[in-house]
Design a protein around this motif. Structure first.
Motif, short mmCIF file in Angstrom:
data_model
loop_
_atom_site.label_atom_id
_atom_site.label_comp_id
_atom_site.label_asym_id
_atom_site.label_seq_id
_atom_site.Cartn_x
_atom_site.Cartn_y
_atom_site.Cartn_z
N PHE A 147 0.87 -1.18 0.00
CA PHE A 147 0.00 0.00 0.00
C PHE A 147 0.91 1.23 0.00
CE2 PHE A 147 -2.16 -3.49 2.02
CZ PHE A 147 -3.42 -3.48 1.43
N TYR A 148 0.71 2.11 -0.99
CA TYR A 148 1.64 3.21 -1.20
C TYR A 148 1.12 4.54 -0.66
CZ TYR A 148 4.13 -0.05 -4.21
OH TYR A 148 4.82 -1.13 -4.68
N PHE A 149 2.07 5.33 -0.10
CA PHE A 149 1.76 6.62 0.50
C PHE A 149 2.77 7.67 0.04
CE2 PHE A 149 0.31 3.22 3.22
CZ PHE A 149 -0.96 3.61 3.58
N SER A 150 2.94 7.79 -1.27
CA SER A 150 3.93 8.70 -1.84
C SER A 150 3.28 9.56 -2.91
CB SER A 150 5.11 7.91 -2.44
OG SER A 150 5.72 7.10 -1.46
N LYS A 151 2.99 10.79 -2.56
CA LYS A 151 2.32 11.71 -3.48
C LYS A 151 3.29 12.24 -4.54
CE LYS A 151 -1.12 13.37 -0.10
NZ LYS A 151 -2.33 12.91 -0.79
N ASP A 152 2.75 12.54 -5.72
CA ASP A 152 3.49 13.18 -6.81
C ASP A 152 4.74 12.42 -7.22
OD1 ASP A 152 1.63 15.37 -6.76
OD2 ASP A 152 2.70 16.19 -5.03
N TRP A 153 4.64 11.10 -7.25
CA TRP A 153 5.78 10.32 -7.71
C TRP A 153 5.90 10.45 -9.23
CZ3 TRP A 153 9.09 8.46 -4.27
CH2 TRP A 153 10.15 7.68 -4.74
N PRO A 154 7.09 10.82 -9.74
CA PRO A 154 7.24 11.05 -11.19
C PRO A 154 7.01 9.77 -12.00
CG PRO A 154 9.07 12.02 -9.96
CD PRO A 154 8.33 11.13 -9.00
N ASP A 155 6.26 9.90 -13.07
CA ASP A 155 5.97 8.76 -13.93
C ASP A 155 7.26 8.22 -14.53
OD1 ASP A 155 4.05 7.04 -15.26
OD2 ASP A 155 4.63 8.07 -17.11
N GLY A 156 7.43 6.91 -14.45
CA GLY A 156 8.62 6.27 -15.02
C GLY A 156 9.78 6.13 -14.06
N GLU A 157 9.70 6.79 -12.89
CA GLU A 157 10.81 6.71 -11.93
C GLU A 157 10.69 5.45 -11.08
OE1 GLU A 157 13.48 8.39 -11.47
OE2 GLU A 157 13.15 10.10 -12.79
N ALA A 158 11.85 4.88 -10.72
CA ALA A 158 11.89 3.73 -9.83
C ALA A 158 11.31 4.10 -8.47
CB ALA A 158 13.33 3.25 -9.67
N GLY A 159 10.74 3.09 -7.78
CA GLY A 159 10.19 3.33 -6.45
C GLY A 159 9.13 2.31 -6.08
N GLY A 160 8.25 2.02 -7.03
CA GLY A 160 7.24 0.99 -6.80
C GLY A 160 7.86 -0.40 -6.91
N THR A 161 7.31 -1.35 -6.20
CA THR A 161 7.80 -2.73 -6.28
C THR A 161 7.42 -3.31 -7.64
OG1 THR A 161 7.64 -3.08 -3.90
CG2 THR A 161 7.63 -5.05 -5.30
N PHE A 162 8.44 -3.70 -8.41
CA PHE A 162 8.17 -4.24 -9.74
C PHE A 162 7.88 -5.73 -9.67
CE2 PHE A 162 12.94 -4.33 -9.60
CZ PHE A 162 13.13 -5.70 -9.73
N ILE A 163 7.23 -6.23 -10.70
CA ILE A 163 6.94 -7.65 -10.87
C ILE A 163 7.74 -8.13 -12.08
CG2 ILE A 163 5.16 -9.36 -11.37
CD1 ILE A 163 4.84 -8.09 -8.64
N ALA A 164 8.39 -9.28 -11.94
CA ALA A 164 9.21 -9.80 -13.02
C ALA A 164 9.04 -11.32 -13.13
CB ALA A 164 10.69 -9.46 -12.79
N THR A 165 9.48 -11.87 -14.24
CA THR A 165 9.36 -13.32 -14.45
C THR A 165 10.63 -14.06 -14.05
OG1 THR A 165 10.03 -13.03 -16.75
CG2 THR A 165 7.67 -13.06 -16.29
#
Length: 217
Positions: A147-165
Motif C-alpha cells: 500500500f503506497y503513501f507517496s504523493k506526486d511520484w514522477p511517472d517512469g521513476e523507480a520506487g514501486g515494487t516491480f513484478i518480473a518473471t
C-alpha cells in the motif's frame, strides 16, 4: 475508531478482481484509489517519520528502512513498532486487516483461500534505496500486498515494487508509478520475482507491506 465499512473503496477494488485472477505466469495486480480519500489522507498525514526507531536492511541485495508492527515468522526481525504508537487511522487499519469481513472480501477479490494476517510492516526507501529482483519460493504461496503513501511520484521513476518473471530487471513485466493511495499485490511462489529499482531522485517512497496466509487450493 473508524467504521470498517467506510475505509476501503470496495466497489472500485472489486472491479479489478478479474484482472488479478487471470494474470500469468502468477497472480498479480494493481488498484488505484484503494482507500476512501478521507481515511487515506489521515493515514498519509500520520505515516511515521524515519528516525532512529526504524530498522535498516542493508546488504548487497537491498537498502531499505523498515518498521515492523506484527510478524508470525520466527525468522523475521523483531517488531520495532508498538500498537501504543499508532494513530487512530493506523490502529483502525491494523484491526481491519484482521477482521473476518476484510478477509472475506480479499478472498472474493483474489479467488484464493486467504486465511489471515501474517505480517504488517512499513517499508520505505530514500534516494539510493533499492532491492534486487528476487524470488522467495515460499511453498505456502502467501499473498503479499503493498500500500503506497507517496504523493506526486514522477511517472517512469523507480520506487514501486516491480513484478518480473525472473530474478533480473530485464524481465520486469509490471512496475507501478501511481504511488498515492494505491495497492499492488501478488501471490508468492516459484515464479513471482519482484524488487525495487535503484531510486535516483531525492524523494521518499513510503509504503506498507502486508502479507496474508493462503490455504491450500
Amino acid at each position: 475508531m473508524y467504521d470498517f465499512e467506510n475505509i476501503v473503496n470496495w466497489k472500485h477494488v472489486l472491479e479489478k478482481s478479474e484482472d488479478f485472477q487471470n494474470k500469468k505466469p502468477f497472480k498479480f495486480g494493481f488498484v488505484d484509489k484503494f482507500f476512501n480519500k478521507y481515511f487515506y489522507d489521515d493515514l498519509y498525514s500520520n505515516y511515521p517519520k524515519i528516525d532512529d526507531s526504524w530498522g535498516v536492511n542493508s546488504d548487497l541485495s537491498k537498502f531499505q528502512y523498515y518498521k515492523i508492527l506484527f510478524s508470525k515468522n520466527k525468522d523475521t526481525k523483531k517488531p520495532n513498532w508498538n500498537e501504543n504508537e499508532l494513530s487512530d487511522s493506523w490502529r483502525s487499519l491494523y484491526q481491519l486487516f484482521q477482521s473476518d469481513d476484510f478477509i472475506s472480501r480479499l478472498q472474493e477479490f483474489t479467488g484464493l483461500p486467504v486465511l489471515g494476517l501474517n505480517n504488517f510492516a512499513l517499508i520505505a526507501y530514500k534516494k539510493g534505496g533499492f532491492q534486487l529482483a528476487h524470488i522467495h519460493e515460499d511453498p505456502a504461496k502467501p499473498l503479499i500486498c503493498f500500500f503506497y503513501f507517496s504523493k506526486d511520484w514522477p511517472d517512469g521513476e523507480a520506487g514501486g515494487t516491480f513484478i518480473a518473471t525472473e530474478e533480473d530487471e530485464s524481465s520486469i513485466i509490471f512496475e507501478p508509478y501511481d504511488l498515492d493511495n494505491s495497492m499492488a499485490l501478488f501471490q508468492d511462489g516459484s515464479f513471482s520475482a519482484h524488487g525495487c529499482r535503484l531510486i535516483t531522485i531525492d524523494k521518499q517512497r513510503s509504503a506498507l507491506q502486508v502479507t496474508f496466509d493462503v490455504g491450500p487450493a
